[in-house]
Write an enzyme that holds these catalytic residues in place. Structure first.
Site, PDB file in Angstrom:
ATOM      1  N   GLU A  89       0.814  -1.221   0.000  1.00  0.00           N
ATOM      2  CA  GLU A  89       0.000   0.000   0.000  1.00  0.00           C
ATOM      3  C   GLU A  89       0.846   1.269   0.000  1.00  0.00           C
ATOM      4  O   GLU A  89       0.470   2.284  -0.578  1.00  0.00           O
ATOM      5  CB  GLU A  89      -0.940   0.016   1.214  1.00  0.00           C
ATOM      6  CG  GLU A  89      -2.053  -1.010   1.152  1.00  0.00           C
ATOM      7  CD  GLU A  89      -1.591  -2.411   1.534  1.00  0.00           C
ATOM      8  OE1 GLU A  89      -0.452  -2.567   2.027  1.00  0.00           O
ATOM      9  OE2 GLU A  89      -2.377  -3.352   1.342  1.00  0.00           O
ATOM     10  N   HIS A 100      -9.595  -5.434   8.793  1.00  0.00           N
ATOM     11  CA  HIS A 100     -10.201  -5.058   7.509  1.00  0.00           C
ATOM     12  C   HIS A 100     -11.323  -4.037   7.699  1.00  0.00           C
ATOM     13  O   HIS A 100     -11.742  -3.402   6.749  1.00  0.00           O
ATOM     14  CB  HIS A 100     -10.770  -6.280   6.776  1.00  0.00           C
ATOM     15  CG  HIS A 100      -9.716  -7.164   6.174  1.00  0.00           C
ATOM     16  ND1 HIS A 100      -8.876  -7.924   6.937  1.00  0.00           N
ATOM     17  CD2 HIS A 100      -9.372  -7.397   4.891  1.00  0.00           C
ATOM     18  CE1 HIS A 100      -8.050  -8.597   6.144  1.00  0.00           C
ATOM     19  NE2 HIS A 100      -8.325  -8.291   4.893  1.00  0.00           N
TER      20      HIS A 100
END
Lengths: 323, 318
Positions: free
Chosen positions: A54, A123
């Site tokens: 990321e 998440h």
């Protein structure tokens, strides 16, 4: 009008903007795999899979944005943004200012969050207020397919980094989207339901919660106004203050935890600028200061529910007027 | 896009200007007139060698030890000093200070002081060169400390996979803030990591600007020819502390002395004298020019006003 899901609305906005502007591109882990229509139409140069790192995805977007492109990056789940904090906060958010305005960062970061799929705390974490607190960034968190499409288009066209958080539970929810949907300006709230007695301020999936609560309250003769913030920064202060000036009561509802959340900002805003209008204390209904659990009943208990909103409003209606 | 061979005499003068700039800052700081800075003293050769091998179309990303890169590119030392002193005429209007000066007009873009930050941004700049069909390459300067960040691997890997035109320049100055490189990595350099990712590499004596220029020119040729990234590791030494003021009490005296003997400016000067390419008169003239340039720069920075507080919240958003 076409009926479409939130996920399709996001894709439609991407496709339309990519058709309009050849500098718009999208990349991220699985982007070319999952958004096959975009890959087909725009080719492998503009629709790219990436390593799942990321940090470098966000950094690449920031570097590209500052030098002529309009990248959209999909970082999948909001907690993954922890790996990209430096690039989003220190680079995209600050390098315009640090450089004395030499650069701009027209980029969009997409991420999902919220209860509904039982994905657990790594998440699902509603981290939007972290970014509201970071200068240079704009944050949107819509609740309807039409808003996702319109705000996504504005986010892509905006010359600043915009984070678009998509509530996981809303991904497959459907709604009417105008065929020729135009961009919806960032920083404008929507009044979902007008009412006289109490203002419910919310965003993302809890807007639906507030609408359900408002129906129940209406049956009891209490007329609730529901404001969907849509954009968390810029925050539509005018819409909030105008409503509270009329109703004199405010409940802020969101899934993110309470401490230093968006609700705290809204409550403080009203205390500072509309204190004289208040007829009862401002209440916040939020998720707890706990990681989001995976187990369905626990996950649901994490999120403010409509009956709790109804209870909160009733308690306010019973309050003796402050003034 | 032709790059002329590096004139060693000009290279020497440019290195002297960089050194004089840093010494001016150290002096100003000592007299309470400028904030402390991370200087590039001892690292002038990679700056002059690499930047001289670039064309005007190429872009540079640098870091907190950036003065050499900026000055080698032709930035005005007066505007740089003004920036460090927080003045209005600084390249960033005083909002950067010494640590993250960018000068877009010279192609020095997106300077990040977060160690490794420039590595994460360089891939995007390389991507825009590709997508927009720009001819320039991207030179990204970082240190051995940044190479211990995960972003180093992430950046090189993506640049290799996407074939981005990036010259990664590691100025291996042996120091990572207050920690010696030998404490944080087992290898003496970082090229092994790059090679494992499929990036072509070269190691060069980072105290020899002519060798750096040749190595950088070859690397840039390879990038333009293959379209792929390249990593050049310049072995050099940070002759001063991490951040002024710094007494370097933690530095091994013998090691520091060895590297002082290899001072890049003294080395090139001695070589040019030996080869009969630098007369005493030419040297004196060069010194006078550098001194005059820094006096003018200091006067300019002194005369520049502080920014008005009305700019406190400008340029946050585009």
């Amino acid at each position: 009008m076409t009926t479409m899901t939130v996920n399709d609305a996001i894709s439609a906005a991407l496709a339309e903007e990519m058709r309009l502007d050849p500098t718009v591109m999208i990349f991220g882990e699985g982007v070319a795999t999952k958004r096959h229509d975009l890959l087909e139409e725009f080719g492998a140069a503009r629709v790219r899979n990436t390593p799942l790192a990321e940090g470098i995805i966000a950094g690449t977007a920031a570097g590209a944005a500052a030098t002529g492109l309009r990248p959209v990056v999909d970082l999948l789940f909001a907690p993954f943004l922890c790996y990209a904090m430096d690039e989003i906060v220190n680079s995209a958010g600050k390098l315009r200012y640090i450089s004395g305005g030499q650069f701009s960062f027209p980029m969009v970061v997409l991420a999902m969050t919220g209860a509904g799929w039982g994905v657990g705390a790594q998440h699902n974490h509603n981290v939007e207020s972290w970014f509201v607190h970071s200068p240079g960034l704009k944050i949107v968190m819509p609740s309807t397919p039409a808003d996702f499409k319109g705000l996504m288009k504005s986010a892509i066209r905006d010359d600043n980094p915009v984070l678009v958080f998509a509530d996981i539970a809303l991904g497959y929810s459907t709604g009417e989207v105008p065929e020729e949907a135009d961009a919806i300006p960032l920083g404008k709230a929507a009044v979902r339901r007008e009412g006289r007695d109490v203002t419910l301020v919310s965003y993302a999936k809890t807007v639906g919660t507030c609408m359900a609560a408002a129906e129940t309250l209406a049956a009891a003769g209490i007329d609730a106004e529901v404001i969907d913030l849509r954009s968390l920064k810029p925050l539509d202060e005018t819409a909030i203050l105008r409503s509270v000036a009329r109703t004199g009561r405010l409940v802020v509802v969101h899934e993110a935890s309470r401490l230093c959340g968006v609700g705290a900002e809204v409550a403080a805003l009203v205390a500072e600028k509309a204190f004289a209008s208040l007829r009862a204390p401002v209440l916040r209904l939020t998720g707890p200061d706990a990681p989001a659990p995976a187990s369905f009943p626990l996950e649901q208990a994490f999120v403010p529910q409509a009956d709790a909103v109804v209870e909160a409003v009733r308690s306010l209606m019973d309050e003796r007027a402050i003034a | 896009m032709t790059v002329l061979p590096l004139d060693p005499v000009q290279a020497l003068e440019r290195m002297m200007l960089i050194r004089a700039y840093e010494e001016t800052l150290i002096d100003l700081h000592g007299r309470g007139r400028a904030a402390g800075t991370c200087t590039s003293v001892g690292q002038e050769a990679p700056a002059v060698g690499v930047v001289s091998a670039l064309t005007a179309d190429d872009l540079i990303l640098t870091n907190h030890r950036s003065a050499g890169h900026l000055l080698a590119r032709g930035a005005d030392p007066g505007r740089m000093l003004a920036e460090v002193m927080g003045k209005r005429d600084g390249y960033c209007g005083g909002k950067s200070g010494s640590l993250h000066i960018s000068a877009k007009e010279f192609g020095v873009v997106l300077t990040s002081t977060i160690v490794g930050g420039e590595l994460a941004l360089a891939t995007g700049v390389g991507l825009s060169r590709r997508m927009l069909d720009k001819s320039g390459i991207v030179a990204c300067f970082f240190g051995d400390g940044a190479a211990t960040e995960g972003r180093f691997q992430e950046s090189l890997n993506l640049a290799a996979v996407w074939k981005l035109p990036i010259l990664y320049v590691c100025e291996n100055n042996q120091w990572q803030a207050f920690v010696h490189r030998k404490e944080t990595m087992l290898a003496d350099g970082i090229v092994g990591q790059a090679a494992a990712l499929g990036v072509e590499t070269a190691v060069v004596d980072g105290n020899d600007p002519l060798a750096v220029f040749d190595a950088a020119s070859a690397a840039i040729d390879a990038i333009r020819r293959t379209g792929k990234p390249f990593l050049l590791e310049a072995m050099t030494y940070r002759l001063r502390g991490h951040f002024e003021p710094d007494d370097q009490g933690y530095v091994d005296k013998a090691e520091l002395a060895r590297w002082r003997d290899r001072d890049p400016i003294l080395g090139l000067r001695a070589r040019l004298e030996r080869e009969g390419r630098l007369t005493a008169e030419a040297e004196a003239a060069m010194e006078a020019r550098v001194r005059a340039a820094m006096e003018a720069a200091t006067a300019f920075a002194d005369a520049s006003p502080y920014p008005g507080v009305e700019v406190l919240t400008t340029d946050v958003y585009a």
